[in-house]
Design a protein around this motif. Structure first.
Motif, PDB file in Angstrom:
ATOM      1  N   LEU A 471       0.827  -1.214   0.000  1.00  0.00           N
ATOM      2  CA  LEU A 471       0.000   0.000   0.000  1.00  0.00           C
ATOM      3  C   LEU A 471       0.858   1.259   0.000  1.00  0.00           C
ATOM      4  CD1 LEU A 471      -2.853   1.216   0.058  1.00  0.00           C
ATOM      5  CD2 LEU A 471      -2.685   1.281   2.560  1.00  0.00           C
ATOM      6  N   TYR A 472       0.648   2.069  -1.004  1.00  0.00           N
ATOM      7  CA  TYR A 472       1.314   3.369  -1.117  1.00  0.00           C
ATOM      8  C   TYR A 472       0.251   4.472  -1.072  1.00  0.00           C
ATOM      9  CZ  TYR A 472       5.358   0.668  -2.539  1.00  0.00           C
ATOM     10  OH  TYR A 472       6.394  -0.231  -2.561  1.00  0.00           O
ATOM     11  N   VAL A 473       0.639   5.603  -0.511  1.00  0.00           N
ATOM     12  CA  VAL A 473      -0.271   6.746  -0.467  1.00  0.00           C
ATOM     13  C   VAL A 473       0.483   7.969  -0.968  1.00  0.00           C
ATOM     14  CG1 VAL A 473      -1.839   8.138   0.939  1.00  0.00           C
ATOM     15  CG2 VAL A 473      -1.421   5.747   1.558  1.00  0.00           C
ATOM     16  N   ALA A 474      -0.158   8.751  -1.816  1.00  0.00           N
ATOM     17  CA  ALA A 474       0.503   9.945  -2.355  1.00  0.00           C
ATOM     18  C   ALA A 474      -0.507  11.064  -2.554  1.00  0.00           C
ATOM     19  CB  ALA A 474       1.178   9.614  -3.690  1.00  0.00           C
ATOM     20  N   GLY A 475       0.006  12.293  -2.535  1.00  0.00           N
ATOM     21  CA  GLY A 475      -0.845  13.462  -2.748  1.00  0.00           C
ATOM     22  C   GLY A 475      -1.523  13.909  -1.466  1.00  0.00           C
ATOM     23  N   GLU A 476      -2.656  14.576  -1.613  1.00  0.00           N
ATOM     24  CA  GLU A 476      -3.330  15.133  -0.442  1.00  0.00           C
ATOM     25  C   GLU A 476      -3.834  14.041   0.494  1.00  0.00           C
ATOM     26  OE1 GLU A 476      -6.330  17.988  -1.515  1.00  0.00           O
ATOM     27  OE2 GLU A 476      -6.714  18.575   0.559  1.00  0.00           O
ATOM     28  N   ALA A 477      -3.953  12.817   0.010  1.00  0.00           N
ATOM     29  CA  ALA A 477      -4.373  11.706   0.874  1.00  0.00           C
ATOM     30  C   ALA A 477      -3.315  11.387   1.917  1.00  0.00           C
ATOM     31  CB  ALA A 477      -4.670  10.468   0.028  1.00  0.00           C
ATOM     32  N   ALA A 478      -2.078  11.777   1.654  1.00  0.00           N
ATOM     33  CA  ALA A 478      -1.001  11.566   2.618  1.00  0.00           C
ATOM     34  C   ALA A 478      -0.880  12.795   3.513  1.00  0.00           C
ATOM     35  CB  ALA A 478       0.315  11.322   1.880  1.00  0.00           C
ATOM     36  N   GLY A 479      -0.430  12.586   4.724  1.00  0.00           N
ATOM     37  CA  GLY A 479      -0.304  13.699   5.663  1.00  0.00           C
ATOM     38  C   GLY A 479       1.136  13.925   6.080  1.00  0.00           C
ATOM     39  N   GLY A 480       1.381  15.105   6.651  1.00  0.00           N
ATOM     40  CA  GLY A 480       2.682  15.358   7.264  1.00  0.00           C
ATOM     41  C   GLY A 480       3.655  16.146   6.430  1.00  0.00           C
ATOM     42  N   ILE A 481       3.440  16.181   5.117  1.00  0.00           N
ATOM     43  CA  ILE A 481       4.406  16.861   4.248  1.00  0.00           C
ATOM     44  C   ILE A 481       4.420  18.371   4.537  1.00  0.00           C
ATOM     45  CG2 ILE A 481       5.005  17.460   1.858  1.00  0.00           C
ATOM     46  CD1 ILE A 481       2.939  14.369   2.445  1.00  0.00           C
ATOM     47  N   HIS A 482       3.233  18.907   4.737  1.00  0.00           N
ATOM     48  CA  HIS A 482       3.103  20.360   4.825  1.00  0.00           C
ATOM     49  C   HIS A 482       2.866  20.879   6.241  1.00  0.00           C
ATOM     50  CE1 HIS A 482       3.083  20.309   0.469  1.00  0.00           C
ATOM     51  NE2 HIS A 482       2.163  19.372   0.525  1.00  0.00           N
ATOM     52  N   GLY A 483       2.815  19.994   7.218  1.00  0.00           N
ATOM     53  CA  GLY A 483       2.627  20.435   8.592  1.00  0.00           C
ATOM     54  C   GLY A 483       1.325  21.185   8.771  1.00  0.00           C
ATOM     55  N   ALA A 484       1.399  22.366   9.418  1.00  0.00           N
ATOM     56  CA  ALA A 484       0.192  23.105   9.764  1.00  0.00           C
ATOM     57  C   ALA A 484      -0.433  23.813   8.574  1.00  0.00           C
ATOM     58  CB  ALA A 484       0.505  24.141  10.844  1.00  0.00           C
ATOM     59  N   SER A 485       0.374  24.135   7.572  1.00  0.00           N
ATOM     60  CA  SER A 485      -0.163  24.897   6.449  1.00  0.00           C
ATOM     61  C   SER A 485       0.722  24.711   5.233  1.00  0.00           C
ATOM     62  CB  SER A 485      -0.242  26.386   6.816  1.00  0.00           C
ATOM     63  OG  SER A 485      -0.787  27.138   5.753  1.00  0.00           O
ATOM     64  N   ARG A 486       0.084  24.384   4.121  1.00  0.00           N
ATOM     65  CA  ARG A 486       0.833  24.158   2.888  1.00  0.00           C
ATOM     66  C   ARG A 486       1.091  25.478   2.177  1.00  0.00           C
ATOM     67  NH1 ARG A 486      -0.643  24.045  -2.208  1.00  0.00           N
ATOM     68  NH2 ARG A 486      -2.889  23.807  -1.928  1.00  0.00           N
ATOM     69  N   LEU A 487       2.278  25.633   1.678  1.00  0.00           N
ATOM     70  CA  LEU A 487       2.602  26.800   0.864  1.00  0.00           C
ATOM     71  C   LEU A 487       1.965  26.662  -0.516  1.00  0.00           C
ATOM     72  CD1 LEU A 487       6.392  27.650   1.346  1.00  0.00           C
ATOM     73  CD2 LEU A 487       4.403  28.954   2.114  1.00  0.00           C
ATOM     74  N   GLY A 488       1.501  27.792  -1.042  1.00  0.00           N
ATOM     75  CA  GLY A 488       0.930  27.787  -2.375  1.00  0.00           C
ATOM     76  C   GLY A 488       1.907  27.241  -3.394  1.00  0.00           C
ATOM     77  N   SER A 489       1.417  26.447  -4.328  1.00  0.00           N
ATOM     78  CA  SER A 489       2.162  25.843  -5.436  1.00  0.00           C
ATOM     79  C   SER A 489       3.048  24.676  -5.004  1.00  0.00           C
ATOM     80  CB  SER A 489       2.993  26.878  -6.216  1.00  0.00           C
ATOM     81  OG  SER A 489       4.129  27.291  -5.475  1.00  0.00           O
ATOM     82  N   CYS A 490       3.034  24.334  -3.714  1.00  0.00           N
ATOM     83  CA  CYS A 490       3.801  23.164  -3.263  1.00  0.00           C
ATOM     84  C   CYS A 490       3.000  21.868  -3.381  1.00  0.00           C
ATOM     85  CB  CYS A 490       4.265  23.351  -1.816  1.00  0.00           C
ATOM     86  SG  CYS A 490       5.698  24.436  -1.692  1.00  0.00           S
ATOM     87  N   ALA A 491       1.681  21.975  -3.553  1.00  0.00           N
ATOM     88  CA  ALA A 491       0.896  20.747  -3.719  1.00  0.00           C
ATOM     89  C   ALA A 491       1.245  20.063  -5.035  1.00  0.00           C
ATOM     90  CB  ALA A 491      -0.596  21.055  -3.664  1.00  0.00           C
ATOM     91  N   TYR A 492       1.395  20.854  -6.080  1.00  0.00           N
ATOM     92  CA  TYR A 492       1.765  20.276  -7.380  1.00  0.00           C
ATOM     93  C   TYR A 492       3.064  19.479  -7.228  1.00  0.00           C
ATOM     94  CZ  TYR A 492      -1.542  23.051 -10.264  1.00  0.00           C
ATOM     95  OH  TYR A 492      -2.649  23.591 -10.862  1.00  0.00           O
ATOM     96  N   THR A 493       4.049  20.134  -6.633  1.00  0.00           N
ATOM     97  CA  THR A 493       5.351  19.492  -6.489  1.00  0.00           C
ATOM     98  C   THR A 493       5.233  18.233  -5.638  1.00  0.00           C
ATOM     99  OG1 THR A 493       6.127  21.780  -6.374  1.00  0.00           O
ATOM    100  CG2 THR A 493       7.771  20.057  -6.108  1.00  0.00           C
ATOM    101  N   ASP A 494       4.514  18.346  -4.528  1.00  0.00           N
ATOM    102  CA  ASP A 494       4.305  17.212  -3.627  1.00  0.00           C
ATOM    103  C   ASP A 494       3.594  16.060  -4.345  1.00  0.00           C
ATOM    104  OD1 ASP A 494       3.407  15.458  -1.651  1.00  0.00           O
ATOM    105  OD2 ASP A 494       1.916  16.859  -0.856  1.00  0.00           O
ATOM    106  N   CYS A 495       2.462  16.368  -4.946  1.00  0.00           N
ATOM    107  CA  CYS A 495       1.630  15.306  -5.540  1.00  0.00           C
ATOM    108  C   CYS A 495       2.364  14.600  -6.688  1.00  0.00           C
ATOM    109  CB  CYS A 495       0.321  15.886  -6.049  1.00  0.00           C
ATOM    110  SG  CYS A 495      -0.752  16.515  -4.744  1.00  0.00           S
ATOM    111  N   LEU A 496       3.002  15.381  -7.541  1.00  0.00           N
ATOM    112  CA  LEU A 496       3.692  14.764  -8.672  1.00  0.00           C
ATOM    113  C   LEU A 496       4.917  13.988  -8.210  1.00  0.00           C
ATOM    114  CD1 LEU A 496       3.381  17.737 -11.189  1.00  0.00           C
ATOM    115  CD2 LEU A 496       2.246  15.516 -11.381  1.00  0.00           C
ATOM    116  N   THR A 497       5.646  14.563  -7.262  1.00  0.00           N
ATOM    117  CA  THR A 497       6.862  13.898  -6.775  1.00  0.00           C
ATOM    118  C   THR A 497       6.516  12.579  -6.089  1.00  0.00           C
ATOM    119  OG1 THR A 497       7.999  16.011  -6.485  1.00  0.00           O
ATOM    120  CG2 THR A 497       8.843  14.130  -5.241  1.00  0.00           C
TER     121      THR A 497
END
Lengths: 513, 172
Positions: A471-497
């Motif tokens: 089981l792998y999880v990626a994108g907004e379904a995963a937690g912890g990458i952005h802590g309390a608040s995600r920076l704008g335009s970092c979701a693209y980088t996170d989700c694709l990476t």
């Protein structure tokens, strides 16, 4: 017909809890018995990798898995592929990029990482945030080289030390989702829309071995559609997004954010897949951090067009004003949480405005038609004089003029003495009529919480903190990458990476049977 | 009764009629397919009154005859007032024209629709002045321009954009 594993799973979970309470520790990772289910006697379909969700992360995972030679089932519960990604704002962060070099903007991976952690109140899981920062340029370059995505230039998103966000020519995430879908089609993988993930099948040995899906699903009726069982020989990739459009689950995590609050999310951004993941033993991390986007308008629904003006123009060339005082109330280029909190703190009666000179600068990148539409809809308002604007929005005129004067002095000085806002190289004094203004009101935008993962995008088990096999999880379904608040335009980088990482690793798994 | 309400009533009436057709699928489909006179409502609807009281007899009419009174861009416009399968049939587009075969016809692809109605760029040009946004030129890309997201030939059409936007379209 496949039987759903609900009862078995819950009773096993209860049983495991009893064992733990009885002090039978320690136990090995292989002894994960939470939330297991009987395998179907026969599977309706069989693939190497089952990818659930067709946003950036799901499509990237499917892409890499298919490229590595795996057969891929790509499931999408809604009638259109793309999730929130396809309707999103069209900007992707990359630190130390070719476009930055062209513009002579110095930037580093560490700087992006620091910005992410600052916005995230240092709650970010450092390993995950660092992967996003380190792979940011590689990821953007991949969208260009592998997908053929087209960008118009850089834009400066709130909370970033420097302009580092590539702006898609398409003006929205469709500029990446479209090419992703096209490439996948070439590879023989097409999204199966209206196919809901109903159950993750986790076997007694701890491994996730397939899914029960409902084909012909009709959102939001979770019982609609026909059950089918799909075997995942290698792995399941969960890329099912966040829960921004799920008032009930939102309210469980932050009781202030339930009810009918408007959201920028598409209607399918609901929690059932996340709930299912928790049911089979994933760890839910940081779910209470639900981000409000600060650049939306109460005069249109959802994301609308306002962010392109409030963020893209007014935050760099104009001002955000508290209409009750006529004063600025925040650094207009601060991170989203800082700005949304500040808006609510002053009573949520704020506007973003720009003069005609700023409007011209910010409108260069194909935004004019959007803004014309906003004017027609009454979302973007134009005033011949500052006095008219102040009167229409009940802004006290004298303080407003004083605010503008102070800002103009900052422009002369080359530094924002009031709030420390980054000064664009072409920033100018405010004063040339006409004036353009939007009303602002924050809306629910991104849910930072989700399943705990490691740097390989493997889901972690709630009992052991070890990876859940298969089981792998990626994108907004995963937690912890952005802590309390995600920076704008970092979701693209996170989700694709992380989508790519998940897809590659899923394809590299040894099949179980 | 305002135009919108009138449309709703029409829809309710016609929707019921369509339901009846669908619920008796094989026989009704056969009737539709083999009807030489799609303008003769009674062929399929029998004694059920599907036209407004006092409507001129429609037997023998084709779509062009309907449009003579129900002109486009008027309150009496035919589009949005009758189901798309009816307007297709009245235009001479039979079940076989779209579905090719008679048993278990499946959903149409956007490519099939565009073969007659397209290309999409032309459709977009025709609706360029639609407010507040052109429904055939979405910034969300071609997957949001799949015809059947909005246009339902055998059931009531849907304003798909309205899931997220305040776009008050009357969808044919």
């Amino acid at each position: 017909m496949v039987t759903t594993p609900n009862v078995t799973r819950r009773s096993m979970l209860a049983g495991t809890a009893t064992v733990l309470a009885g002090g039978l520790l320690p136990w090995s990772a292989a002894d994960v018995r939470a939330a297991t289910a009987a395998l179907p006697q026969t599977w309706d379909e069989e693939f190497d990798v089952v990818v659930v969700g067709t946003g950036f992360a799901g499509l990237a995972a499917a892409h890499e898995a298919a490229k590595a030679g795996s057969s891929v089932a790509l499931l999408e519960k809604m009638r259109t592929p793309g999730g929130n990604s396809i309707i999103s704002g069209g900007v992707i962060a990359a630190a130390g990029s070719p476009l930055q070099a062209e513009a002579e903007i110095e930037d580093t991976v560490d700087s992006l990482y620091d910005d992410m952690l600052k916005a995230g109140l240092h709650l970010n899981h450092p390993e995950l945030a660092r992967i996003v920062a380190e792979k940011s340029v590689e990821t953007v370059q991949w969208t260009i080289d592998e997908l053929g995505a087209e960008y118009t230039g850089l834009t400066h998103m709130g909370g970033h030390a420097v302009p580092r966000s590539y702006a898609l020519a398409a003006g929205s995430g469709s500029g990446i989702i479209g090419p992703q879908l096209a490439k996948l089609k070439e590879m023989g993988v097409e999204p199966r829309t209206r196919t809901l993930l109903k159950r993750l099948i986790r076997d007694g040995d701890g491994r996730v071995k397939g899914v029960i899906a409902h084909s012909g699903f009709s959102h939001p009726d979770l019982e609609s559609g026909t059950p089918i069982s799909i075997k995942a020989r290698k792995a399941v990739v969960l890329a099912t997004g966040g829960f921004g459009a799920d008032p009930v689950f939102r309210a469980l995590q932050d009781p202030r954010l339930g009810g009918e609050l408007d959201t920028t999310n598409q209607p399918g951004a609901t929690s059932e897949a996340l709930r299912e993941a928790l049911g089979i033993g994933c760890v839910l991390v940081q779910p209470s951090w639900i981000q409000l986007g600060p650049w939306t308008s109460p005069d249109e629904r959802g994301f609308g067009r306002t962010p392109h003006f409030a963020q893209g123009v007014a935050a760099s060339y104009g001002l955000w004003i508290d209409t009750q005082t006529g004063k600025r109330f925040v650094n207009e280029l601060a991170d989203r949480k800082t700005r949304a909190d500040a808006m609510l703190a002053v009573g949520n009666k704020t506007v973003a405005f720009v003069d005609s000179a700023g409007y011209a600068k910010g409108s260069a990148a194909g935004r004019r038609e959007r803004f014309e539409r906003m004017k027609e809809a009454g979302v973007l308002m134009e005033y011949a004089t500052l006095e008219e604007m102040a009167e229409a929005h009940e802004i006290p005129l004298a303080p407003l003029k004083a605010t503008i004067e102070t800002f103009n002095e900052s422009v002369d000085a080359g530094a924002d003495t009031e709030f420390g806002r980054y000064m664009q190289a072409d920033a100018g004094k405010i004063g040339t009529p006409p004036f353009y203004v939007v009303r602002l009101s924050p809306k629910i935008h991104h849910t930072m919480g989700g399943c705990a993962i490691n740097g390989d995008a493997q889901a972690l088990d709630v009992l052991s903190s070890e990876p859940i096999a298969g089981l792998y999880v990626a994108g907004e379904a995963a937690g912890g990458i952005h802590g309390a608040s995600r920076l704008g335009s970092c979701a693209y980088t996170d989700c694709l990476t992380f989508g790519r990482i998940a897809g590659r690793n899923a394809a590299a798994e040894k099949g179980w049977g | 009764m305002c135009g919108k309400d009138r449309r709703r009533v029409l829809w309710a009436t016609l929707g019921l009629a369509v339901l009846l057709v669908v619920s008796a699928a094989p026989a009704a489909t056969a009737l539709l397919m083999h009807s030489d006179d799609p303008g003769d409502c009674a062929t399929c609807h029998g004694d059920t009154q599907v036209l407004s009281p006092g409507h001129v007899p429609t037997a023998g009419m084709k779509r062009d005859d309907c449009v003579a009174c129900h002109a486009p861009d008027t309150p009496l416009a035919l589009l949005s007032a009758i189901p798309l399968d009816h307007s297709h049939l009245l235009s001479g587009v039979t079940c076989q024209t779209c579905h090719n075969q008679t048993e278990a016809p499946g959903p149409m692809s956007t490519e099939q629709c565009l073969a007659c109605h397209g290309p999409l760029e032309d459709l977009a040009a025709r609706t360029a002045d639609t407010h507040p946004a052109n429904p055939h030129s979405t910034p969300h890309g071609p997957t949001f321009a799949e015809c059947d997201l909005c246009h339902k030939v055998h059931q009531e059409s849907e304003n798909f954009c309205a899931q997220c936007h305040d776009f008050d379209y009357s969808v044919p």
